[in-house]
Design a protein around this motif. Structure first.
Motif, PDB file in Angstrom:
ATOM      1  N   ARG A 168     -11.212   3.522 -10.184  1.00  0.00           N
ATOM      2  CA  ARG A 168     -10.314   2.758  -9.308  1.00  0.00           C
ATOM      3  C   ARG A 168     -10.224   1.307  -9.756  1.00  0.00           C
ATOM      4  NH1 ARG A 168     -13.910   5.173  -5.617  1.00  0.00           N
ATOM      5  NH2 ARG A 168     -15.848   4.557  -6.565  1.00  0.00           N
ATOM      6  N   GLU A 170      -6.606  10.947 -10.209  1.00  0.00           N
ATOM      7  CA  GLU A 170      -5.599  12.000 -10.393  1.00  0.00           C
ATOM      8  C   GLU A 170      -4.634  11.699 -11.527  1.00  0.00           C
ATOM      9  OE1 GLU A 170      -3.622  12.820  -6.730  1.00  0.00           O
ATOM     10  OE2 GLU A 170      -5.487  13.065  -5.600  1.00  0.00           O
ATOM     11  N   VAL A 220      -6.846   4.066  -1.232  1.00  0.00           N
ATOM     12  CA  VAL A 220      -7.985   4.468  -0.400  1.00  0.00           C
ATOM     13  C   VAL A 220      -8.078   3.504   0.776  1.00  0.00           C
ATOM     14  CG1 VAL A 220     -10.452   4.954  -0.361  1.00  0.00           C
ATOM     15  CG2 VAL A 220      -9.145   5.280  -2.481  1.00  0.00           C
ATOM     16  N   ILE A 280      -7.193   1.205  -5.210  1.00  0.00           N
ATOM     17  CA  ILE A 280      -6.291   2.190  -5.820  1.00  0.00           C
ATOM     18  C   ILE A 280      -7.107   3.145  -6.678  1.00  0.00           C
ATOM     19  CG2 ILE A 280      -4.256   2.514  -7.278  1.00  0.00           C
ATOM     20  CD1 ILE A 280      -3.717  -0.578  -6.699  1.00  0.00           C
ATOM     21  N   ASP A 281      -7.126   4.421  -6.291  1.00  0.00           N
ATOM     22  CA  ASP A 281      -7.857   5.436  -7.036  1.00  0.00           C
ATOM     23  C   ASP A 281      -6.951   5.989  -8.136  1.00  0.00           C
ATOM     24  OD1 ASP A 281      -9.123   7.961  -7.803  1.00  0.00           O
ATOM     25  OD2 ASP A 281     -10.394   7.654  -6.055  1.00  0.00           O
ATOM     26  N   THR A 282      -7.461   5.979  -9.378  1.00  0.00           N
ATOM     27  CA  THR A 282      -6.664   6.412 -10.540  1.00  0.00           C
ATOM     28  C   THR A 282      -7.091   7.775 -11.057  1.00  0.00           C
ATOM     29  OG1 THR A 282      -8.200   5.309 -12.076  1.00  0.00           O
ATOM     30  CG2 THR A 282      -6.367   3.989 -11.229  1.00  0.00           C
ATOM     31  N   THR A 313       1.660   4.918 -14.828  1.00  0.00           N
ATOM     32  CA  THR A 313       1.583   6.360 -14.572  1.00  0.00           C
ATOM     33  C   THR A 313       2.418   7.158 -15.568  1.00  0.00           C
ATOM     34  OG1 THR A 313       3.438   6.355 -12.984  1.00  0.00           O
ATOM     35  CG2 THR A 313       1.214   5.954 -12.113  1.00  0.00           C
ATOM     36  N   LEU A 328      -1.587   8.125  -8.315  1.00  0.00           N
ATOM     37  CA  LEU A 328      -2.320   7.010  -7.728  1.00  0.00           C
ATOM     38  C   LEU A 328      -2.491   7.248  -6.230  1.00  0.00           C
ATOM     39  CD1 LEU A 328      -0.689   3.914  -9.475  1.00  0.00           C
ATOM     40  CD2 LEU A 328      -2.673   5.261 -10.215  1.00  0.00           C
ATOM     41  N   ARG A 329      -3.628   6.839  -5.711  1.00  0.00           N
ATOM     42  CA  ARG A 329      -3.901   7.041  -4.288  1.00  0.00           C
ATOM     43  C   ARG A 329      -4.566   5.792  -3.728  1.00  0.00           C
ATOM     44  NH1 ARG A 329      -8.140   9.209  -1.138  1.00  0.00           N
ATOM     45  NH2 ARG A 329      -9.432   9.476  -3.008  1.00  0.00           N
ATOM     46  N   ASP A 362       0.955   4.004  -2.922  1.00  0.00           N
ATOM     47  CA  ASP A 362       0.500   5.339  -2.565  1.00  0.00           C
ATOM     48  C   ASP A 362       1.543   6.400  -2.896  1.00  0.00           C
ATOM     49  OD1 ASP A 362      -1.808   6.643  -1.586  1.00  0.00           O
ATOM     50  OD2 ASP A 362      -0.824   7.034   0.327  1.00  0.00           O
ATOM     51  N   ARG A 397       0.834  -1.208   0.000  1.00  0.00           N
ATOM     52  CA  ARG A 397       0.000   0.000   0.000  1.00  0.00           C
ATOM     53  C   ARG A 397       0.866   1.255   0.000  1.00  0.00           C
ATOM     54  NH1 ARG A 397      -5.422  -0.236   1.956  1.00  0.00           N
ATOM     55  NH2 ARG A 397      -6.116  -2.378   2.273  1.00  0.00           N
ATOM     56  N   GLU A 402     -10.343   6.585   4.563  1.00  0.00           N
ATOM     57  CA  GLU A 402     -11.631   7.187   4.214  1.00  0.00           C
ATOM     58  C   GLU A 402     -12.774   6.168   4.278  1.00  0.00           C
ATOM     59  OE1 GLU A 402      -8.786   8.621   0.905  1.00  0.00           O
ATOM     60  OE2 GLU A 402      -8.788   7.086   2.478  1.00  0.00           O
TER      61      GLU A 402
END
Length: 484
Positions: free
Chosen positions: A358, A331, A307, A327-329, A383, A304-305, A299, A295, A310
Motif C-alpha cells: 500500500r 490486487e 482502506v 491505498i491498497d495495491t 493501473t 486499487l482499494r 476506490d 477516496r 476495515e
C-alpha cells in the motif's frame, strides 16, 4: 486572548521596518554574504528573516516576551494550559516529555509502535521500557494501536511504572482510544504522554479524531510541519494538569534543544496558529470533503482499494484521520514500493508512506481539486502500466516480530559490539536500531533478541524495496550485536 495577534510575525515585521545593522550572527547578515546561486534557489526573503531570536527579534533580555506571548496564544487556541515551541522537531519534544516524566532506571509503559525518536530517548535517558504490544491485523498485515485494556494489564503487571506513552495518530492515520487510556493512567495518579506528531490539526475541526488535550492527556507533542503549515522541524508540546512539572519539562527541553533556534520556524508556527483559529474550521472542512471525493475516485480504479472502514472494526483502531488516504495495491499486482517509485519517476508525485502492499496519500487544507485530480489521473495510469511482478516480503507470525527485550536500550547501545552476517544474528542481542522508513517504527531495538522471523522480514523487505536508513548496514547484510 486576542487570537488575531501573531507576536513573532509582528516582531519580525518591526525588525524589517527599523532596518537594523547587525554585528552579531547569523554571519550571512540577512543574505548580504550569501552566494548568488544559493539566493536564487532559496530566495532572498529566507535570509532576510533569519535573525537571532534574542538580541534581534527580541532584545537581549527578551523584554518584549515575543516567544512567551506566542506560546501563550498557542495554548489558549487549543485549550492547553501551557505550550512550548521547539525548532528541533517532535523527535526532541517527545524525548523532553519522557525526561520530564521518568528518571533513569524508572519504568514507563510505551506502545511498541513508537517512533524511532522514542527509542533514541530510551538510549539517552536509561528509562526502562515496558512494551505494550499493538494489535496485529492478519488480513491487512498491519498493526493497530494498543487498546486501553492492554495498558490496564501492563500497569497491573508493572505497578511501579511512572507513566505511559502512546503514539496517536499512527503514520497510517489510525488513532488510539486516548480518553480511555488516560483514565487508566489517572486512576493510578500516573501521567499520559501522547506522541501526536501527526495530529497538530486535530483541535480545529469536530470531524477529526479527538485531540489529546481534549482526551485528558497530560502532555502531547505535535509536529506543525506534518499536518499544519509550518516549516520542517517546527514542533509544539502542550501541557495540562498537575502530574507533570512544567519546570522539569522546560528544563528537559533546554538540555536537548539548540541555543540557536531558527526564527523562521517560530514565525511559521505562530502564523499557522492564527490561521487555524480564524479559518481552520472552514479550511479543514473543505479538506475533509475533498478527501471524501478523492477516496471515492481512487476506490473506483481497477486493482486499487481504499482502506477505511476495515481500520475501525472491532479490535482495530478507535478512530481514523480521514485526511490520510490508504491505498491498497495488492490486487493491481504491484507493491507499494513500486507504486511510490513509479509515481515519483513518471508523474513527479510523492506519497508520504509506502510498504509491501500500500501507499498513503496525505491531504491537508493546502490541497485542492487540481492537486487531487493529478493524483487520481496518475494512479489511473499506474493501473494501466505493466510493471515486473513484485518481490515477496516474508511476513512471519506476529509473535516472531515481537522481540524479547533482554537488555535495556541504553546499555545495549553503549555496550561492546560485534558485526556479524545477518544470518548469524539469530538468537543474538541487537546493539543497533533497524527501522524501515517510513513510517519509522523500528523492527529491531537495541537490547532485543533477534529472531529468524524478523531477519527474514528485513532481508526480503530490502529486496522488495524497503528502505532502512538507520541501520549501520542499510542493505542489512550484517547487523551489530552485543559482544558475545
Amino acid at each position: 486572548m486576542d487570537q488575531n495577534r501573531s507576536p513573532v510575525l509582528e516582531a519580525l515585521a518591526e525588525y524589517h521596518e527599523r532596518g537594523y545593522a547587525n554585528f552579531a550572527p547569523p554571519g550571512h547578515k540577512q543574505g548580504l554574504g550569501a552566494d548568488d546561486a544559493v539566493r536564487r534557489v532559496l530566495g532572498a526573503e529566507v535570509f532576510r528573516s533569519d535573525v537571532l531570536a534574542t538580541g534581534a527579534l527580541d532584545d537581549r533580555k527578551s523584554g518584549q516576551k515575543v516567544l512567551e506571548q506566542a506560546q501563550e496564544l498557542m495554548a489558549d487556541a487549543v485549550g492547553a494550559e501551557q505550550a512550548f515551541f521547539s525548532t528541533c522537531g517532535s523527535s526532541l519534544s517527545v524525548k523532553s516529555a519522557m525526561m520530564a516524566v521518568a528518571a533513569p532506571g524508572e519504568s514507563m509503559l510505551i506502545g511498541r509502535d513508537a517512533h524511532k525518536s522514542v527509542i533514541a530517548g530510551l538510549a539517552l535517558t536509561g528509562i526502562r521500557p515496558v512494551w505494550v504490544r499493538p494489535r496485529w491485523d492478519r488480513e491487512l498485515h498491519l498493526a493497530h494501536p494498543p487498546g486501553p485494556e492492554a495498558y490496564e494489564e501492563a500497569f497491573r503487571q508493572n505497578p511501579d511504572a511512572v507513566g505511559a506513552l502512546v503514539t496517536s495518530p499512527s503514520p497510517y492515520g489510525t488513532c488510539s482510544d486516548l480518553k480511555a487510556i488516560a483514565a487508566v493512567c489517572h486512576r493510578r495518579g500516573k501521567p499520559l504522554v501522547v506522541d501526536e506528531a501527526w495530529g497538530a490539526h486535530l483541535p480545529f475541526h469536530d470531524e477529526l479524531p479527538t485531540w489529546a488535550m481534549d482526551a485528558d492527556a497530560d502532555v502531547c507533542v505535535v509536529s506543525i510541519h506534518k499536518m499544519g503549515a509550518g516549516f520542517e522541524q517546527g514542533s509544539v508540546f502542550h501541557l495540562q494538569g498537575d502530574l507533570v512539572d512544567p519546570v522539569r519539562l522546560k528544563e528537559s527541553a533546554d538540555l536537548l534543544s539548540t541555543t540557536s533556534p531558527n526564527v523562521l520556524l517560530y514565525a511559521a508556527m505562530d502564523g499557522w496558529r492564527r490561521q487555524m483559529v480564524l479559518h481552520g474550521e472552514e479550511l479543514l472542512g473543505s479538506a475533509l470533503e475533498l478527501a471524501r471525493s478523492t477516496r471515492a475516485e481512487i476506490d473506483g480504479l481497477p486493482g486499487l482499494r481504499v482502506v477505511e472502514d476495515e481500520l475501525l472494526e472491532k479490535e482495530a483502531s478507535h478512530d481514523l484521520d480521514r485526511l490520510q488516504i490508504m491505498i491498497d495495491t495488492l490486487e493491481a499486482g504491484i507493491s507499494g514500493y513500486q507504486a511510490a517509485d513509479w509515481l515519483r519517476a513518471e508523474r513527479a508525485i510523492n506519497v508520504g508512506l509506502s510498504d509491501h502492499r500500500r501507499i498513503l496519500a496525505q491531504l491537508t487544507f493546502a490541497d485542492d481539486k487540481t492537486q487531487t485530480d493529478r493524483l487520481v489521473s496518475a494512479l489511473a495510469d499506474l493501473t494501466r502500466t505493466s510493471l515486473p511482478a513484485p518481490a515477496s516480503v516474508v511476513l512471519p507470525d506476529p509473535r516472531e516480530l515481537e522481540l524479547e527485550q533482554v537488555v535495556l536500550p541504553r546499555k545495549a547501545f553503549f555496550a561492546a559490539q560485534d558485526v556479524v552476517p545477518i544470518t548469524e544474528s539469530v538468537g543474538r542481542i541487537a546493539a543497533e536500531q533497524v527501522t524501515p522508513y517510513p513510517p519509522g517504527i523500528p523492527a529491531i531495538l537495541p537490547g532485543e533478541r533477534i529472531t529468524a522471523g524478523v531477519v527474514d522480514y528485513l532481508r526480503s523487505g530490502v529486496e522488495a524495496g524497503m528502505v532502512i536508513p538507520d541501520a549501520a548496514d542499510p542493505a542489512v547484510q550484517t547487523l551489530r550485536v552485543l559482544h558475545d
